[in-house]
Design a protein around this motif. Sequence first.
Motif, PDB file in Angstrom:
ATOM      1  N   HIS A 101       0.804  -1.221   0.000  1.00  0.00           N
ATOM      2  CA  HIS A 101       0.000   0.000   0.000  1.00  0.00           C
ATOM      3  C   HIS A 101       0.839   1.274   0.000  1.00  0.00           C
ATOM      4  CE1 HIS A 101      -3.468  -2.538   0.640  1.00  0.00           C
ATOM      5  NE2 HIS A 101      -2.762  -3.165   1.555  1.00  0.00           N
ATOM      6  N   VAL A 102       2.148   1.151  -0.239  1.00  0.00           N
ATOM      7  CA  VAL A 102       3.019   2.331  -0.245  1.00  0.00           C
ATOM      8  C   VAL A 102       2.538   3.354  -1.269  1.00  0.00           C
ATOM      9  CG1 VAL A 102       5.343   3.146  -0.829  1.00  0.00           C
ATOM     10  CG2 VAL A 102       5.045   1.190   0.697  1.00  0.00           C
ATOM     11  N   GLY A 103       2.180   2.916  -2.464  1.00  0.00           N
ATOM     12  CA  GLY A 103       1.709   3.836  -3.494  1.00  0.00           C
ATOM     13  C   GLY A 103       0.520   4.658  -3.035  1.00  0.00           C
ATOM     14  N   GLU A 104      -0.460   3.998  -2.430  1.00  0.00           N
ATOM     15  CA  GLU A 104      -1.649   4.697  -1.929  1.00  0.00           C
ATOM     16  C   GLU A 104      -1.276   5.713  -0.855  1.00  0.00           C
ATOM     17  OE1 GLU A 104      -4.238   1.671  -0.344  1.00  0.00           O
ATOM     18  OE2 GLU A 104      -3.820   0.392  -2.065  1.00  0.00           O
ATOM     19  N   ARG A 105      -0.381   5.311   0.035  1.00  0.00           N
ATOM     20  CA  ARG A 105       0.014   6.196   1.134  1.00  0.00           C
ATOM     21  C   ARG A 105       0.784   7.409   0.628  1.00  0.00           C
ATOM     22  NH1 ARG A 105      -0.627   4.520   6.285  1.00  0.00           N
ATOM     23  NH2 ARG A 105      -1.467   2.443   6.562  1.00  0.00           N
ATOM     24  N   VAL A 106       1.621   7.194  -0.390  1.00  0.00           N
ATOM     25  CA  VAL A 106       2.380   8.311  -0.945  1.00  0.00           C
ATOM     26  C   VAL A 106       1.434   9.290  -1.634  1.00  0.00           C
ATOM     27  CG1 VAL A 106       4.126   8.978  -2.643  1.00  0.00           C
ATOM     28  CG2 VAL A 106       4.548   7.039  -1.128  1.00  0.00           C
ATOM     29  N   ILE A 107       0.473   8.781  -2.375  1.00  0.00           N
ATOM     30  CA  ILE A 107      -0.502   9.666  -3.022  1.00  0.00           C
ATOM     31  C   ILE A 107      -1.275  10.465  -1.980  1.00  0.00           C
ATOM     32  CG2 ILE A 107      -2.702   9.691  -4.272  1.00  0.00           C
ATOM     33  CD1 ILE A 107      -1.559   7.514  -6.076  1.00  0.00           C
ATOM     34  N   ALA A 108      -1.645   9.832  -0.885  1.00  0.00           N
ATOM     35  CA  ALA A 108      -2.373  10.538   0.167  1.00  0.00           C
ATOM     36  C   ALA A 108      -1.511  11.635   0.791  1.00  0.00           C
ATOM     37  CB  ALA A 108      -2.835   9.554   1.246  1.00  0.00           C
ATOM     38  N   ALA A 109      -0.212  11.369   0.928  1.00  0.00           N
ATOM     39  CA  ALA A 109       0.694  12.342   1.543  1.00  0.00           C
ATOM     40  C   ALA A 109       1.114  13.446   0.587  1.00  0.00           C
ATOM     41  CB  ALA A 109       1.937  11.620   2.080  1.00  0.00           C
ATOM     42  N   VAL A 110       1.303  13.099  -0.689  1.00  0.00           N
ATOM     43  CA  VAL A 110       1.796  14.060  -1.690  1.00  0.00           C
ATOM     44  C   VAL A 110       0.983  13.879  -2.966  1.00  0.00           C
ATOM     45  CG1 VAL A 110       3.840  14.984  -2.841  1.00  0.00           C
ATOM     46  CG2 VAL A 110       4.101  13.720  -0.708  1.00  0.00           C
ATOM     47  N   PRO A 111      -0.230  14.438  -3.003  1.00  0.00           N
ATOM     48  CA  PRO A 111      -1.113  14.219  -4.152  1.00  0.00           C
ATOM     49  C   PRO A 111      -0.527  14.639  -5.500  1.00  0.00           C
ATOM     50  CG  PRO A 111      -2.302  15.254  -2.341  1.00  0.00           C
ATOM     51  CD  PRO A 111      -0.855  15.249  -1.965  1.00  0.00           C
ATOM     52  N   ALA A 112       0.387  15.602  -5.507  1.00  0.00           N
ATOM     53  CA  ALA A 112       0.956  16.082  -6.775  1.00  0.00           C
ATOM     54  C   ALA A 112       2.102  15.205  -7.284  1.00  0.00           C
ATOM     55  CB  ALA A 112       1.454  17.516  -6.613  1.00  0.00           C
ATOM     56  N   ALA A 113       2.569  14.250  -6.493  1.00  0.00           N
ATOM     57  CA  ALA A 113       3.709  13.414  -6.889  1.00  0.00           C
ATOM     58  C   ALA A 113       3.351  12.547  -8.090  1.00  0.00           C
ATOM     59  CB  ALA A 113       4.150  12.535  -5.727  1.00  0.00           C
ATOM     60  N   ARG A 114       4.253  12.461  -9.046  1.00  0.00           N
ATOM     61  CA  ARG A 114       4.058  11.633 -10.230  1.00  0.00           C
ATOM     62  C   ARG A 114       5.227  10.681 -10.462  1.00  0.00           C
ATOM     63  NH1 ARG A 114      -0.129  12.518  -9.035  1.00  0.00           N
ATOM     64  NH2 ARG A 114      -1.566  14.013  -9.870  1.00  0.00           N
ATOM     65  N   ARG A 115       6.381  11.000  -9.860  1.00  0.00           N
ATOM     66  CA  ARG A 115       7.571  10.159 -10.016  1.00  0.00           C
ATOM     67  C   ARG A 115       8.055   9.728  -8.640  1.00  0.00           C
ATOM     68  NH1 ARG A 115       8.294  14.187 -13.915  1.00  0.00           N
ATOM     69  NH2 ARG A 115       9.286  15.495 -12.370  1.00  0.00           N
ATOM     70  N   ALA A 116       8.578   8.515  -8.572  1.00  0.00           N
ATOM     71  CA  ALA A 116       9.155   8.007  -7.332  1.00  0.00           C
ATOM     72  C   ALA A 116      10.510   7.393  -7.644  1.00  0.00           C
ATOM     73  CB  ALA A 116       8.239   6.972  -6.691  1.00  0.00           C
ATOM     74  N   PHE A 117      11.482   7.705  -6.818  1.00  0.00           N
ATOM     75  CA  PHE A 117      12.826   7.152  -6.955  1.00  0.00           C
ATOM     76  C   PHE A 117      13.048   6.247  -5.760  1.00  0.00           C
ATOM     77  CE2 PHE A 117      17.386   6.926  -7.089  1.00  0.00           C
ATOM     78  CZ  PHE A 117      17.692   7.042  -8.434  1.00  0.00           C
ATOM     79  N   VAL A 118      13.265   4.960  -6.001  1.00  0.00           N
ATOM     80  CA  VAL A 118      13.454   3.988  -4.934  1.00  0.00           C
ATOM     81  C   VAL A 118      14.937   3.651  -4.863  1.00  0.00           C
ATOM     82  CG1 VAL A 118      12.827   1.711  -4.047  1.00  0.00           C
ATOM     83  CG2 VAL A 118      11.148   3.044  -5.343  1.00  0.00           C
ATOM     84  N   VAL A 119      15.554   3.927  -3.720  1.00  0.00           N
ATOM     85  CA  VAL A 119      16.955   3.615  -3.473  1.00  0.00           C
ATOM     86  C   VAL A 119      16.972   2.505  -2.432  1.00  0.00           C
ATOM     87  CG1 VAL A 119      19.172   4.510  -2.699  1.00  0.00           C
ATOM     88  CG2 VAL A 119      17.562   6.025  -3.846  1.00  0.00           C
ATOM     89  N   PHE A 120      17.705   1.432  -2.714  1.00  0.00           N
ATOM     90  CA  PHE A 120      17.702   0.321  -1.764  1.00  0.00           C
ATOM     91  C   PHE A 120      19.036  -0.404  -1.770  1.00  0.00           C
ATOM     92  CE2 PHE A 120      16.093  -1.103  -5.809  1.00  0.00           C
ATOM     93  CZ  PHE A 120      16.637  -2.358  -6.013  1.00  0.00           C
ATOM     94  N   ASP A 121      19.326  -1.041  -0.631  1.00  0.00           N
ATOM     95  CA  ASP A 121      20.530  -1.863  -0.595  1.00  0.00           C
ATOM     96  C   ASP A 121      20.157  -3.288  -0.983  1.00  0.00           C
ATOM     97  OD1 ASP A 121      19.674  -3.258   1.732  1.00  0.00           O
ATOM     98  OD2 ASP A 121      20.660  -1.822   3.043  1.00  0.00           O
ATOM     99  N   ASP A 122      21.159  -4.071  -1.320  1.00  0.00           N
ATOM    100  CA  ASP A 122      20.895  -5.404  -1.851  1.00  0.00           C
ATOM    101  C   ASP A 122      20.161  -6.315  -0.873  1.00  0.00           C
ATOM    102  OD1 ASP A 122      23.120  -5.546  -0.212  1.00  0.00           O
ATOM    103  OD2 ASP A 122      24.358  -6.652  -1.620  1.00  0.00           O
ATOM    104  N   ALA A 123      20.229  -6.013   0.406  1.00  0.00           N
ATOM    105  CA  ALA A 123      19.515  -6.826   1.397  1.00  0.00           C
ATOM    106  C   ALA A 123      18.004  -6.614   1.318  1.00  0.00           C
ATOM    107  CB  ALA A 123      20.012  -6.500   2.801  1.00  0.00           C
ATOM    108  N   CYS A 124      17.584  -5.555   0.653  1.00  0.00           N
ATOM    109  CA  CYS A 124      16.160  -5.204   0.589  1.00  0.00           C
ATOM    110  C   CYS A 124      15.550  -5.436  -0.786  1.00  0.00           C
ATOM    111  CB  CYS A 124      15.978  -3.750   0.986  1.00  0.00           C
ATOM    112  SG  CYS A 124      16.315  -3.439   2.713  1.00  0.00           S
TER     113      CYS A 124
END
Length: 142
Positions: A28-51
């Motif tokens: 549900h991350v997408g839904e939560r991000v839209i609720a928090a930042v309705p104008a957001a259209r791009r997301a950059f996901v940074v992660f380490d190899d363990a994740c």
Amino acid sequence: MSDMTPITVRVNVASPYDVVVGAGLLAHVGERVIAAVPAARRAFVVFDDACEAYAQQVKRSLAGAGFEVHAESFASSEENKSNDSTDYLLLQVARAKFDRNDVIIALGGGIAPEIHRQPRWHRDRPLPPVRIRLQAAVLNSL
């Protein structure tokens, strides 16, 4: 634990934020991000190899919510906790033409969350207003 109702804890600091704990939240991350930042259209996901597995769930959720998703992974190592790695991440965000309405999501530790602490990015562009940091240790315990 799949029937656990999520718990929200308000952290009252200079810039208050909520911490949500519960099972199945990554879907549900997408839904939560839209609720928090309705104008957001791009997301950059940074992660380490363990994740990696968590990152895949987050990217699917963001894409399903209509986000243009960009992602970078880094090996979990002391060598990657460097200015060069951070510069590389900032360059990728800039190339994707992120603006103040877009979001950066950091999964894990090491270099992933460092992108949020870089004053070099602040000089030229403001950081996106939503920063989500999911620690693998916390995720593994859910």
